[in-house]
Design a protein around this motif. Structure first.
Motif, PDB file in Angstrom:
ATOM      1  N   GLN A 282       0.820  -1.213   0.000  1.00  0.00           N
ATOM      2  CA  GLN A 282       0.000   0.000   0.000  1.00  0.00           C
ATOM      3  C   GLN A 282       0.856   1.267   0.000  1.00  0.00           C
ATOM      4  N   LEU A 283       2.147   1.125   0.209  1.00  0.00           N
ATOM      5  CA  LEU A 283       3.048   2.271   0.210  1.00  0.00           C
ATOM      6  C   LEU A 283       3.381   2.688  -1.214  1.00  0.00           C
ATOM      7  N   HIS A 284       3.887   3.914  -1.354  1.00  0.00           N
ATOM      8  CA  HIS A 284       4.374   4.383  -2.648  1.00  0.00           C
ATOM      9  C   HIS A 284       5.532   3.492  -3.090  1.00  0.00           C
ATOM     10  N   TRP A 285       5.726   3.370  -4.400  1.00  0.00           N
ATOM     11  CA  TRP A 285       6.726   2.417  -4.895  1.00  0.00           C
ATOM     12  C   TRP A 285       8.136   2.749  -4.413  1.00  0.00           C
ATOM     13  N   THR A 286       8.448   4.026  -4.211  1.00  0.00           N
ATOM     14  CA  THR A 286       9.782   4.353  -3.713  1.00  0.00           C
ATOM     15  C   THR A 286       9.958   3.901  -2.260  1.00  0.00           C
ATOM     16  N   LEU A 287       8.901   4.056  -1.460  1.00  0.00           N
ATOM     17  CA  LEU A 287       8.971   3.563  -0.081  1.00  0.00           C
ATOM     18  C   LEU A 287       9.042   2.046  -0.037  1.00  0.00           C
ATOM     19  N   GLN A 288       8.331   1.387  -0.945  1.00  0.00           N
ATOM     20  CA  GLN A 288       8.413  -0.074  -1.021  1.00  0.00           C
ATOM     21  C   GLN A 288       9.844  -0.509  -1.321  1.00  0.00           C
ATOM     22  N   ALA A 289      10.470   0.178  -2.268  1.00  0.00           N
ATOM     23  CA  ALA A 289      11.850  -0.154  -2.629  1.00  0.00           C
ATOM     24  C   ALA A 289      12.779   0.027  -1.435  1.00  0.00           C
TER      25      ALA A 289
END
Length: 68
Positions: free
Chosen positions: A34-41
């Protein structure tokens, strides 16, 4: 020189550590997705590195027989 039992035991401990870590992180996959893709990375990069930290004492124990 007799082979030590610590090396096979340590190998199984490392595999168990990896398995537990993967299950732990996978259990949070729904929340992480559910996080933004940069935070997921960033989360996956950090968790991909953090599991290595307990290996130093374990590898030392396997080699020398002491935790310190």
């Amino acid at each position: 020189m007799n082979p030590s039992w610590r090396k096979p035991a340590g190998m199984f401990a490392i595999l168990a550590l990896i398995l537990v870590w993967v299950v732990l992180i996978a259990s949070f996959a729904g929340t992480i997705s559910q996080l933004h893709w940069t935070l997921q990375a960033i989360v996956y990069l950090v968790t991909g590195i953090v599991w290595i930290l307990p290996l130093k004492p374990l590898l030392r124990w396997m080699e020398l027989g002491t935790w310190r």
